[in-house]
Design a protein around this motif. Sequence first.
Motif, short mmCIF file in Angstrom:
data_model
loop_
_atom_site.label_atom_id
_atom_site.label_comp_id
_atom_site.label_asym_id
_atom_site.label_seq_id
_atom_site.Cartn_x
_atom_site.Cartn_y
_atom_site.Cartn_z
N LEU A 262 8.34 3.41 4.12
CA LEU A 262 8.23 4.27 3.13
C LEU A 262 6.93 4.44 2.22
O LEU A 262 6.40 3.47 1.99
CB LEU A 262 9.26 3.86 2.09
N LEU A 263 6.28 5.70 2.05
CA LEU A 263 5.34 5.54 1.19
C LEU A 263 5.58 5.16 -0.01
O LEU A 263 6.40 5.76 -0.82
CB LEU A 263 4.55 6.82 1.48
N ARG A 264 4.80 4.29 -0.87
CA ARG A 264 5.05 3.99 -2.28
C ARG A 264 3.49 4.08 -2.88
O ARG A 264 2.55 3.85 -2.33
CB ARG A 264 5.52 2.52 -2.36
N LEU A 265 3.40 4.47 -4.26
CA LEU A 265 2.32 4.59 -4.97
C LEU A 265 2.12 3.05 -5.40
O LEU A 265 3.04 2.28 -5.95
CB LEU A 265 2.53 5.79 -5.91
N SER A 266 0.85 2.93 -5.88
CA SER A 266 0.36 1.72 -6.44
C SER A 266 1.01 1.57 -7.78
O SER A 266 1.34 2.38 -8.43
CB SER A 266 -1.00 1.74 -6.74
N VAL B 211 2.72 0.81 1.90
CA VAL B 211 3.82 1.24 2.77
C VAL B 211 5.06 0.18 2.78
O VAL B 211 4.76 -1.09 3.19
CB VAL B 211 3.70 1.86 4.21
N ASP B 212 6.10 0.51 2.48
CA ASP B 212 7.32 -0.59 2.56
C ASP B 212 7.72 -0.51 3.84
O ASP B 212 8.54 0.61 4.39
CB ASP B 212 8.48 -0.29 1.72
N GLN B 213 7.51 -1.64 4.94
CA GLN B 213 7.65 -1.55 6.22
C GLN B 213 9.42 -1.26 6.42
O GLN B 213 10.27 -1.98 5.71
CB GLN B 213 7.38 -2.82 6.94
N SER B 214 9.74 -0.47 7.32
CA SER B 214 11.27 -0.26 7.39
C SER B 214 11.90 -1.33 8.60
O SER B 214 10.87 -2.05 9.10
CB SER B 214 11.53 0.83 8.05
N ALA B 215 13.08 -1.71 8.44
CA ALA B 215 13.55 -2.62 9.49
C ALA B 215 13.62 -1.97 10.72
O ALA B 215 13.75 -0.80 10.95
CB ALA B 215 15.18 -3.03 8.92
#
Length: 243
Positions: free
Chosen positions: A125-129, A168-172
């Motif tokens: 998931l794309l996350r902002l700083s 980016v929060d890596q997905s399982a």
Amino acid sequence: MAALCGFVALGTWQIHRMHWKHDLIARVDGFLHAPPVPAPGRNAWTGQQSGLDEYRRVTLQGILLDREIPVQANTRLGAGFWIMAPLRLDDGGYVFINRGFVDAAHRDPASRGGAPAGRVRVEGLLRLSQPGGGFLRSNVPAENRWYSRDVAAMARFLGLSPVAPYFVDQSADGAAADSVTENPLRWPVPGLTVVHFRDEHLAYALTWYALAAMTAAALAYGTRQEWRRRRGAGNTGDREDAR
């Protein structure tokens, strides 16, 4: 009267906020159920916006550097750290990857192995700083103490450039399908991002409108009492003139 207008304005503002929040929730829900798309390239790094791009499912490829930054976190597995590692892209740029969560016992990379070797594909998931730090606590890079995922500060700490303004929060994945239990199969544990938006604007709006109604009732009562007082004073004057 000023208070009445203020309460009505605040209630109306909360209604507008409610519609905005509902649009945001619907947009993010669409992102979460859509197929992943390539992460924004360097030519689009400056155009990312919180309400329009965050929580998109994205993919990217590159080489994970065997360097990482632990950021304090609280998850369903308890207190610990997010492990932030830079991914070197083919064009020489970098994107920080939140590889997942570790508890205090696994903060040391030696206790769990380093970054995967060779070229890797990451989906997440794309996350902002998150600049500055956490609630009431500022990041202290000099001591490697981090309370928020401040991409620019982490890049300066590791001496990396250029770096994307998002992470980016890596997905399982399949290997981590059972890793959200009390005894994870591997560390770090990916896929623990919680997507939740508070939606209490209607309650706030009703509260402001209720205060407006009570204020209007008080004004009406005060006006009626003043009218009666003046009417009574006028009738007394008429009787005295009649004498």
